[in-house]
Design an enzyme around this catalytic site. Structure first.
Site, PDB file in Angstrom:
ATOM      1  N   ILE A 226      71.336 118.414  75.608  1.00 26.80           N
ATOM      2  CA  ILE A 226      70.823 119.494  74.761  1.00 26.80           C
ATOM      3  C   ILE A 226      69.887 120.400  75.568  1.00 26.80           C
ATOM      4  CG2 ILE A 226      69.478 120.037  72.694  1.00 26.80           C
ATOM      5  CD1 ILE A 226      70.409 117.420  71.495  1.00 26.80           C
TER       6      ILE A 226
ATOM      7  N   GLY B 185      72.648 114.374  75.095  1.00 24.87           N
ATOM      8  CA  GLY B 185      73.654 114.827  74.148  1.00 24.87           C
ATOM      9  C   GLY B 185      75.068 114.775  74.685  1.00 24.87           C
TER      10      GLY B 185
ATOM     11  N   ASP C  54      76.603 111.639  73.609  1.00 30.16           N
ATOM     12  CA  ASP C  54      77.085 111.757  72.227  1.00 30.16           C
ATOM     13  C   ASP C  54      78.467 112.382  72.188  1.00 30.16           C
ATOM     14  OD1 ASP C  54      74.563 111.102  70.448  1.00 30.16           O
ATOM     15  OD2 ASP C  54      73.810 112.469  71.972  1.00 30.16           O
TER      16      ASP C  54
ATOM     17  N   GLU D 229      67.386 110.270  75.569  1.00 25.18           N
ATOM     18  CA  GLU D 229      66.517 110.587  74.434  1.00 25.18           C
ATOM     19  C   GLU D 229      65.270 109.713  74.376  1.00 25.18           C
ATOM     20  OE1 GLU D 229      70.605 112.038  73.160  1.00 25.18           O
ATOM     21  OE2 GLU D 229      69.768 110.389  74.331  1.00 25.18           O
TER      22      GLU D 229
ATOM     23  N   ASP E 194      70.319 110.904  68.062  1.00 29.59           N
ATOM     24  CA  ASP E 194      70.657 111.093  66.650  1.00 29.59           C
ATOM     25  C   ASP E 194      71.956 111.855  66.397  1.00 29.59           C
ATOM     26  OD1 ASP E 194      69.873 113.603  67.411  1.00 29.59           O
ATOM     27  OD2 ASP E 194      68.131 113.731  66.102  1.00 29.59           O
TER      28      ASP E 194
END
Length: 270
Positions: free
Chosen positions: A66, A121, A124, A144, A152
């Protein structure tokens, strides 16, 4: 084909190559990334000519995760009221989750070709893909935890089914780097290739192999495998019986059997 600011998309025959295209920012995921990936995968899902997908990153890295500027922007919108902040943050998180749900729920197989850094991210994202492959320079990290937060957007929900619960807990609690050889050993990736160039060539070839199969059979196989993540064996057996009661009537079955008997390569309609 639509132009995107965070991606480069190229369709060749039945395989679409989706490349994260922010190399100057190590392919960090900015605001455009999160909305564009939903549009791209909706188009992929709706386009019958597309039978397999390869995701890669431009430049030196797959993705650094991110974009910190995006996180700063989200933080700047928060006010003094805890309740209202919580509602706003929850909506933001759910929108970001939906971006990778679009990848996970795509009816076509999605293959990740990972080189360089695959951080935060980006984990993810690749966890939402069907298969993951990497080059020998790849590095993975659930970063994270070092940012003072729990991941998340899907890592903690999807990776236990890929690498196992205990391994995931270690990686998620420590945030340590995982090199390509360990990623292969723990099952995070299917194969490791010598360099990014060989990686992309080979993963695109695997995608073409999938695309040559019956699209009806591939879609059914993916649907059944996805269904079994959350259901019992007897539920899955009942579902495939109902599914194939319809799908075995497809012309693809006849074409595949005739090609096999005639030692020829079958050709299937979209």
């Amino acid at each position: 084909m639509t132009e995107y600011s965070a991606f480069k998309v190229e369709l060749t025959e039945h395989v679409v190559h989706v490349q994260i295209d922010r190399p100057e920012k190590a392919n960090a995921m900015d605001a455009a990334f999160w909305s564009e990936i939903v549009d791209i995968f909706q188009w992929i899902d709706d386009t019958d000519a597309i039978r397999a997908v390869v995701i890669s990153g431009a430049g030196k890295h797959f993705s650094a995760g991110i974009d910190l500027a995006l996180l700063a922007s989200v933080a700047s919108q928060l006010g003094q009221d805890v309740g209202r902040n919580a509602r706003q943050l929850r909506r933001t998180i759910l929108r970001m989750q939906a971006s990778f749900n679009a990848v996970d729920q795509c009816r076509k197989p999605v293959l990740a070709a990972i080189h360089g850094q695959c951080i935060g991210g980006a984990i993810d994202l690749v966890a939402a893909c069907d298969m993951r492959y990497c080059s020998s320079d790849a590095q993975f990290s659930i970063k994270e935890i070092d940012m003072g937060m729990a991941a998340d957007v899907g890592t903690l929900q999807r990776l236990p089914r890929i690498v196992g619960d205990g391994v995931l807990r270690e990686l998620a609690y420590t945030g340590r780097r995982v090199q390509a050889d360990e990623a292969l050993r723990i099952g995070l990736v299917n194969r490791v290739y010598a360099d990014p160039e060989a990686l992309l060539v080979e993963v695109l070839d695997i995608a073409r192999q999938i695309a040559a199969k019956s699209p009806i059979a591939v879609a059914g196989t993916k649907a059944m495998l996805s269904y079994m993540r959350d259901h019992r064996i007897d539920d899955g057996l009942d579902y495939i019986a109902t599914w194939n009661a319809a799908m075995l009537q497809s012309e693809d079955l006849r074409i595949a059997m005739a090609a096999h008997l005639g030692k020829q390569r079958p050709t299937f309609r979209d």
